[in-house]
Design an enzyme around this catalytic site. Structure first.
Site, PDB file in Angstrom:
ATOM      1  CE  LYS A 206     -14.211   6.323 -56.399  1.00  0.00           C
ATOM      2  NZ  LYS A 206     -15.565   6.014 -56.512  1.00  0.00           N
ATOM      3  CD  GLU A 212     -12.644  18.098 -45.971  1.00  0.00           C
ATOM      4  OE1 GLU A 212     -12.493  18.074 -47.171  1.00  0.00           O
ATOM      5  OE2 GLU A 212     -13.992  18.699 -45.834  1.00  0.00           O
ATOM      6  N   GLY A 267     -17.460   5.718 -52.550  1.00  0.00           N
ATOM      7  CA  GLY A 267     -16.598   5.982 -51.264  1.00  0.00           C
ATOM      8  C   GLY A 267     -17.126   5.128 -50.054  1.00  0.00           C
ATOM      9  NE  ARG A 268     -23.570   6.803 -50.357  1.00  0.00           N
ATOM     10  CZ  ARG A 268     -23.166   7.493 -51.772  1.00  0.00           C
ATOM     11  NH1 ARG A 268     -22.169   8.444 -51.584  1.00  0.00           N
ATOM     12  NH2 ARG A 268     -24.123   7.978 -52.657  1.00  0.00           N
ATOM     13  CD  GLU A 353     -21.975  10.972 -48.816  1.00  0.00           C
ATOM     14  OE1 GLU A 353     -21.617  11.619 -48.004  1.00  0.00           O
ATOM     15  OE2 GLU A 353     -21.234  10.276 -49.365  1.00  0.00           O
ATOM     16  CG  HIS A 384     -30.164   6.703 -19.225  1.00  0.00           C
ATOM     17  ND1 HIS A 384     -30.791   6.290 -18.068  1.00  0.00           N
ATOM     18  CD2 HIS A 384     -29.840   5.354 -19.374  1.00  0.00           C
ATOM     19  CE1 HIS A 384     -30.787   5.091 -17.442  1.00  0.00           C
ATOM     20  NE2 HIS A 384     -30.282   4.369 -18.634  1.00  0.00           N
ATOM     21  CE  LYS A 512     -15.174  15.539 -51.441  1.00  0.00           C
ATOM     22  NZ  LYS A 512     -14.601  14.275 -52.244  1.00  0.00           N
TER      23      LYS A 512
HETATM   24  C1  G6Q Z   1     -18.519   9.071 -50.065  1.00  0.00           C
HETATM   25  C2  G6Q Z   1     -18.541  10.136 -50.444  1.00  0.00           C
HETATM   26  C3  G6Q Z   1     -17.604  10.961 -49.501  1.00  0.00           C
HETATM   27  C4  G6Q Z   1     -16.076  10.611 -49.871  1.00  0.00           C
HETATM   28  C5  G6Q Z   1     -15.257  11.701 -49.032  1.00  0.00           C
HETATM   29  C6  G6Q Z   1     -13.859  11.183 -49.423  1.00  0.00           C
HETATM   30  O1  G6Q Z   1     -19.392   8.161 -50.821  1.00  0.00           O
HETATM   31  O2  G6Q Z   1     -18.200  10.400 -51.936  1.00  0.00           O
HETATM   32  O3  G6Q Z   1     -17.987  10.453 -48.271  1.00  0.00           O
HETATM   33  O4  G6Q Z   1     -15.886   9.389 -49.438  1.00  0.00           O
HETATM   34  O5  G6Q Z   1     -15.817  12.902 -49.663  1.00  0.00           O
HETATM   35  O6  G6Q Z   1     -13.370  11.400 -50.492  1.00  0.00           O
HETATM   36  P1  G6Q Z   1     -11.906  10.944 -51.034  1.00  0.00           P
HETATM   37  O7  G6Q Z   1     -12.009   9.405 -50.740  1.00  0.00           O
HETATM   38  O8  G6Q Z   1     -11.984  10.891 -52.483  1.00  0.00           O
HETATM   39  O9  G6Q Z   1     -11.046  11.693 -50.298  1.00  0.00           O
END
Ligand code: G6Q
Length: 552
Positions: A206, A212, A267-268, A353, A384, A512
């Site tokens: 996003k 990462e 994001g989520r 989150e 199990h 981050k």
């Molecule tokens: C989700 C969070 C988090 C995010 C990641 C990746 O709601 O904000 O999990 O999706 O940190 O972020 P980017 O999509 O910006 O790389």
């Protein structure tokens, strides 16, 4: 927004709980013969049975009062109306617009965003159809048939979970990989299997600044250039999913290879947007669209059903009852479906989150527990492993059991056995096993009095462990969409009830920032004599230890 713990409904629930805690759940069935029917809801292809929770009609009425006290109906309306309910980031929350194929307008700041959604969807569809038709070719002229989605968190968990869930819909000859971890082994292990001439890299971020993802994207590009691809081939092998056009361009992806979305998609909550491109490519556009429509069917139910008949709202209220009154600090998600094996991990992020917060929207500290710890594994594997604690541990753990009545891949009597386990567990968790029954069973088995006395306490189960059962005819793109939307709205409702902002994630942002600060202190590529910052003694010593181990 008000503090629900100060409401009359909360007091009513405390009274109801004081009465109910002395009762057995099974006795509530005896008292109300139609309980199984009354405490269940059917919507969007899903059937929810919440009758095995220790609540009665009076407690349920109290929960409905609580929803009124928190103005849940008003909050649902505000979300669908595009109000900036993500108060700390000043954003609307409109993932529901992404799965609406009607002509309804969704206004953000006065402007209808539905045409933007339709435009981006059309671009994704055209791209997915080309990929499906093997019309996207790589630098050697061979069709692209392998995708590597590079993203993390919300840009990874949803698409990965859905691609796994929809395995029966995978297009012939196509392969999908997901790389999320900055641990270079994740990328290296994945690329070991990939042919650069047939690989499409999807950079999903996003913000397009996440350490990462950007590190993995740059390493993937380097690998591509070192393995036959040239600079001019990048356009045909790399696409970006993002809201940050400038950063995408700077990375070297042309605007026509970028699929966009907007700040009102969290994001989520983004697997329905361009972030879901990997789902559309691996499973086909029709499956992706069906998943969106399944989610929309749940949205339509959520937006219109009265609270008592509203599946997400009731799942939320029962969850709140278990969390705040029964004291369940953990909640297990137990899909009896191997294809849903990433659902618990996905829901872990969605729920923890969103509602892992301890201040209300007005900044005041919450006066009750909020989001529980979410964990889970597919059944029967979990049986199990960790179910022991759910049955006989000292803490109450609530659980959702999820199953499809029919298997996508019927093999012998596997599915009947799977379903038998699904049913047996929730029944056993509710009923438990009395000491008298255990003693009788041991005696019938020929145990002597001493052995019976010694074993009886260990083989006794208290029961009254709360469970929900979620059932569907089969796991399809539609029912998957409805299931995920059910949980999204459940989490939203609980956030409203607890008064927290479910749509920010300052803990993620902290991580981050911190990792970037500490990076220059790790000895490595070209770095020596790293600068020392004012760390605590433990962290300072760990850095020194790492650096000395790396120097060997
Ligand atoms: C989700 C969070 C988090 C995010 C990641 C990746 O709601 O904000 O999990 O999706 O940190 O972020 P980017 O999509 O910006 O790389």
């Amino acid at each position: 927004m008000s503090d629900i713990t100060k409401s009359a409904a909360w007091t009513r629930l405390e009274t109801a709980h004081a009465r109910l805690r002395k009762q057995r759940t099974i006795n509530l069935f005896d008292a109300a013969p139609s309980r199984a029917e009354d405490f269940s809801i059917e919507a969007a292809g899903l059937y929810l049975d919440y009758s095995k929770n220790r609540i009665c009609a009076d407690a349920r009425a109290g929960l409905a009062d609580l929803a009124v006290a928190a103005d849940l109906a008003g909050a649902i309306g505000a979300m669908f109306a595009g109000e900036k309910i993500n108060s700390t980031e000043g954003r609307a929350v409109l993932h529901v617009a992404l799965r609406d194929f009607s002509s309804r307008a969704y206004k953000v700041g006065g402007a209808d965003v539905a045409p933007l959604v339709a435009g981006e969807r059309a671009k994704m569809k055209a791209f997915a159809q080309k990929y499906e038709a093997r019309a996207l070719t790589g630098f050697s002229g061979a069709p692209l048939d392998t995708l590597v989605n590079i993203g993390i968190g919300g840009s990874d968990l949803g698409p990965l979970m859905a691609v796994e869930a929809l395995r029966p819909y995978w297009l012939d000859g196509k392969t999908a990989h997901f790389v999320s971890n900055v641990d270079g082994q994740h990328l290296a292990d994945t690329l070991e299997k990939a042919d650069p001439a047939r690989t499409l890299f999807i950079i999903a971020s996003k913000t397009f600044t996440t350490q990462e993802t950007m590190t993995n994207a740059e390493s993937a590009r380097r690998w591509f250039l070192e393995n036959g691809g040239t600079q001019k081939d990048i356009a045909g092998h790399f696409v970006a999913l993002s809201t940050n056009e400038a950063a995408v361009r700077e990375f070297g992806v042309a605007p026509e290879n970028m699929f966009g979305f907007w700040d009102w998609v969290g994001g989520r909550y983004s697997m329905w947007s361009a972030i879901g491109l990997s789902i559309a490519l691996q499973c086909g556009w029709d499956a992706f669209e069906a998943m969106l429509k399944g989610a929309h069917a749940m949205d339509a139910h959520f937006a219109s059903a009265p609270i008592g008949e509203n599946m997400p709202a009731m799942l939320a209220l029962v969850g709140l009852w278990n969390r705040n009154f029964e004291g369940a600090a953990a909640h297990a998600v137990l899909p009896y479906d191997q294809h849903l094996h990433r659902l618990p991990a996905y829901l872990q992020q969605l729920d923890m989150e969103s509602n892992g917060k301890s201040v209300m929207k007005n900044g005041a500290r919450v006066n009750c527990a909020t989001g529980p710890v979410i964990f889970g594994e597919p059944g029967t594997n979990g049986q199990h492993a960790f179910y022991q604690l759910i049955h006989q541990g000292t803490d109450i753990v609530s659980s959702d059991f999820i199953a499809a009545a029919n298997s996508a891949a019927p093999v012998g009597d596997h599915h009947e056995k799977l379903l038998a386990n699904f049913l047996a567990q929730t029944e056993a968790l509710m009923l438990g096993k009395s000491e008298a029954d255990v003693r009788a069973e041991l005696a019938a088995g020929g145990a002597d009095a001493g052995a019976i006395d010694a074993l009886a306490p260990h083989r006794t189960f208290a029961g009254d462990r709360p469970t929900n059962s979620i059932l569907m005819e089969r796991l399809t793109p539609q029912t998957l969409g409805a299931l995920v939307a059910l949980y999204e709205h459940k989490v939203f409702c609980q956030g409203v009830l607890w008064g927290v902002n479910s749509f920010d994630q300052w803990g993620v942002e902290l991580g981050k920032a911190l990792a970037k600060e500490i990076l220059p202190e790790i000895a490595g590529a070209g770095r020596s004599d790293p600068p020392r910052k004012n760390h605590d003694a433990s962290t300072r010593r760990l850095i020194e230890k790492i650096n000395s181990l790396r120097a060997r």
